[in-house]
Structures are given as structure tokens and as C-alpha cells.
Scaffold this motif. Structure first.
Motif, PDB file in Angstrom:
ATOM      1  N   UNK A  81       8.251  11.531   3.551  1.00 28.93           N
ATOM      2  CA  UNK A  81       8.183  10.738   2.323  1.00 28.93           C
ATOM      3  C   UNK A  81       7.069  11.234   1.417  1.00 28.93           C
ATOM      4  N   UNK A  82       5.992  11.704   2.017  1.00 21.15           N
ATOM      5  CA  UNK A  82       4.911  12.258   1.208  1.00 21.15           C
ATOM      6  C   UNK A  82       5.381  13.502   0.482  1.00 21.15           C
TER       7      UNK A  82
ATOM      8  N   UNK B 249      12.088   9.545 -15.080  1.00 21.49           N
ATOM      9  CA  UNK B 249      12.684   8.997 -13.851  1.00 21.49           C
ATOM     10  C   UNK B 249      12.071   9.639 -12.617  1.00 21.49           C
ATOM     11  N   UNK B 250      11.900  10.964 -12.658  1.00 21.88           N
ATOM     12  CA  UNK B 250      11.315  11.660 -11.506  1.00 21.88           C
ATOM     13  C   UNK B 250       9.879  11.209 -11.264  1.00 21.88           C
ATOM     14  N   UNK B 251       9.107  11.050 -12.342  1.00 22.99           N
ATOM     15  CA  UNK B 251       7.732  10.574 -12.197  1.00 22.99           C
ATOM     16  C   UNK B 251       7.693   9.146 -11.646  1.00 22.99           C
ATOM     17  N   UNK B 252       8.601   8.307 -12.120  1.00 22.85           N
ATOM     18  CA  UNK B 252       8.657   6.924 -11.635  1.00 22.85           C
ATOM     19  C   UNK B 252       8.987   6.873 -10.148  1.00 22.85           C
ATOM     20  N   UNK B 253       9.921   7.737  -9.728  1.00 24.50           N
ATOM     21  CA  UNK B 253      10.286   7.778  -8.300  1.00 24.50           C
ATOM     22  C   UNK B 253       9.094   8.235  -7.465  1.00 24.50           C
ATOM     23  N   UNK B 254       8.432   9.310  -7.906  1.00 29.21           N
ATOM     24  CA  UNK B 254       7.279   9.814  -7.164  1.00 29.21           C
ATOM     25  C   UNK B 254       6.165   8.789  -7.058  1.00 29.21           C
ATOM     26  N   UNK B 255       5.841   8.133  -8.184  1.00 28.50           N
ATOM     27  CA  UNK B 255       4.797   7.117  -8.177  1.00 28.50           C
ATOM     28  C   UNK B 255       5.199   5.897  -7.366  1.00 28.50           C
TER      29      UNK B 255
ATOM     30  N   UNK C 188      -4.834  -3.535   6.413  1.00 24.55           N
ATOM     31  CA  UNK C 188      -6.092  -4.218   6.104  1.00 24.55           C
ATOM     32  C   UNK C 188      -5.903  -5.734   6.078  1.00 24.55           C
ATOM     33  N   UNK C 189      -4.767  -6.178   5.560  1.00 19.29           N
ATOM     34  CA  UNK C 189      -4.492  -7.616   5.551  1.00 19.29           C
ATOM     35  C   UNK C 189      -4.365  -8.147   6.975  1.00 19.29           C
ATOM     36  N   UNK C 190      -3.721  -7.361   7.846  1.00 19.08           N
ATOM     37  CA  UNK C 190      -3.606  -7.781   9.242  1.00 19.08           C
ATOM     38  C   UNK C 190      -4.977  -7.864   9.895  1.00 19.08           C
ATOM     39  N   UNK C 191      -5.842  -6.880   9.620  1.00 23.40           N
ATOM     40  CA  UNK C 191      -7.193  -6.907  10.161  1.00 23.40           C
ATOM     41  C   UNK C 191      -7.940  -8.145   9.671  1.00 23.40           C
TER      42      UNK C 191
ATOM     43  N   UNK D 297       1.230   3.354  -0.030  1.00 29.36           N
ATOM     44  CA  UNK D 297      -0.101   2.764  -0.077  1.00 29.36           C
ATOM     45  C   UNK D 297      -0.082   1.325   0.423  1.00 29.36           C
ATOM     46  N   UNK D 298       0.939   0.577   0.022  1.00 27.38           N
ATOM     47  CA  UNK D 298       1.060  -0.818   0.473  1.00 27.38           C
ATOM     48  C   UNK D 298       1.276  -0.876   1.983  1.00 27.38           C
TER      49      UNK D 298
END
Length: 230
Positions: A143-144, A190-196, A211-214, A203-204
Motif C-alpha cells: 500500500x505504501x 484524482x491520482x494525487x487524491x488517491x495517493x494522499x 496510540x488511542x488503544x494505548x 496514518x490512522x
């Protein structure tokens, strides 16, 4: 004044154990070491009687103890546990399997939350579960790569449109200008939106959610860790 509660070591032993009874000689040293051995052996065996001790009683036992002291004491217990396991040649997996059996032996009518929630898995089981979870969710590195590829394609497609912004109107034929703008906005955007979007989702999942679990599991420890980093 009420007497201090009984403990694994006496106050004198707490002073002499760290120095290995160097402050006393001969028979007194041997006798002191023997008493500590006896107390240690009896104390460790007593934990068999505390396996099903009620959650509220475990909590109340340390209600006047700060979290840092509890954490430090648990860490020391873990070190002693691991040393005893190494000394007696007991495999970690065997200890975990015996712990599972001991939990299963507890009366099913005793509904203690922690007996249901503790994670009694071997390292191999944890690694296997993590690998299965990654396989089910998709390879993070894949995915990266997809997000990086989408960003590169989006940048390449959007760049011509960006370069045309400072060019005076009419310099580029309207048909060419319109085609470049269309490609830049529609395909590049569109490509930039998909990548971001992929970056945000990663990140989430891998930064925010852990971090929320911790924080939910140990809010004070999490806040202390954040403060130390700052």
C-alpha cells in the motif's frame, strides 16, 4: 499505630538482600540467606491461591499506590519470573500453557473480567496472528508503494497545468490549454487524491489507532510518554 502488613521480606531483609548480607558474618549470614529463600519459595507458591482473587480486591490492594510504583513492581516481578524460569530450564511456552490450564480450572461462576481479557499467547502465536492479520489487511509495504506511485503519477500529470498558470492567456492555443488543464485537474488531481487518501488511511490505522488503544489501556502512562518526548 497499626502494624505494617506482612510482606515477602522483612525490613531488615530489604536492607541486607541488595548487599547479599555482607554486613553480617558466618552463621548469621547463612541463616539470613536461608530465611529469604524460604520466604521467596513460600511467597511464589502463594500466587497459586491468588489466581482467581476478585478483580475489585486486586484493585483495592493497590488503591493507595501510585501507578509508577505499581509499574516498577510489576517490572521487577517479571525480571524475577524470567530469572527463575531460566534457572529451572522452563520454556516460556510451557509456562503460558500451564497458565491457560490454571485459568481454565477457575470456577466458571467467578466472572472476573481480567481472567477473560488477559493475553496468554506464546511469542510464536503472537507472530502468527500478526502475520495473519497483515495478510488479511494487505501488505502495508504494498500500500505504501501504491500511494507513492499514485503521488508520482499525480504530480507528473498536474505539473504541466501548474506550469501554465503564469503563462499569459492566449499564448498557448485554447485547444492545447484546455486539454492540459483537463488532464491536470481530472487525472492528476484524482491520482494525487488517491495517493494522499492512502497515506491518510495508513496514518490512522498504524499511528492514530494504536496510540488511542494505548491511551485507553493506560492513560497516565501514555500521557507521561508524550510529555517525555516533548
Amino acid at each position: 499505630m497499626a502494624d505494617d502488613p506482612a510482606s515477602l521480606l522483612t525490613n531488615t531483609q530489604r536492607e541486607r538482600v541488595p548487599e547479599d548480607f555482607e554486613s553480617v558474618d558466618g552463621a548469621k549470614r547463612r541463616r539470613g540467606r536461608q530465611r529469604v529463600r524460604q520466604r521467596l519459595s513460600a511467597g511464589v507458591r502463594d500466587f497459586d491461591h491468588l489466581v482467581a482473587y476478585p478483580d475489585d480486591e486486586l484493585a483495592a490492594a493497590f488503591e493507595d499506590t501510585d501507578e509508577e510504583t505499581v509499574e516498577r513492581s510489576l517490572a521487577a516481578m517479571l525480571v524475577v519470573h524470567e530469572r527463575l524460569r531460566e534457572i529451572h530450564g522452563v520454556e516460556r511456552a510451557a509456562v503460558i500453557e500451564r497458565a491457560r490450564e490454571r485459568v481454565d480450572e477457575v470456577d466458571t461462576e467467578r466472572e472476573e473480567r481480567t481472567l477473560e481479557s488477559i493475553d496468554l499467547r506464546t511469542r510464536e502465536e503472537v507472530e502468527s496472528a500478526a502475520a495473519a492479520e497483515l495478510a488479511a489487511a494487505g501488505d502495508p509495504s504494498a500500500w505504501k508503494r501504491r500511494s507513492e506511485l499514485a503521488l508520482k503519477i499525480g504530480t507528473a500529470l498536474a505539473l504541466p497545468g501548474v506550469l501554465l498558470v503564469p503563462v499569459p492567456f492566449g499564448t498557448v492555443p485554447p485547444g492545447v490549454d484546455g486539454a492540459i488543464a483537463f488532464v491536470s485537474l481530472v487525472f492528476g488531481g484524482s491520482a494525487l487524491a488517491i495517493g494522499l487518501g492512502i497515506l491518510a488511511a495508513r496514518s490512522v490505522k498504524y499511528d492514530l489507532v494504536p496510540k488511542l488503544r494505548e491511551f485507553v489501556d493506560g492513560p497516565a502512562a501514555t500521557l507521561r510518554s508524550v510529555w517525555e518526548r516533548l
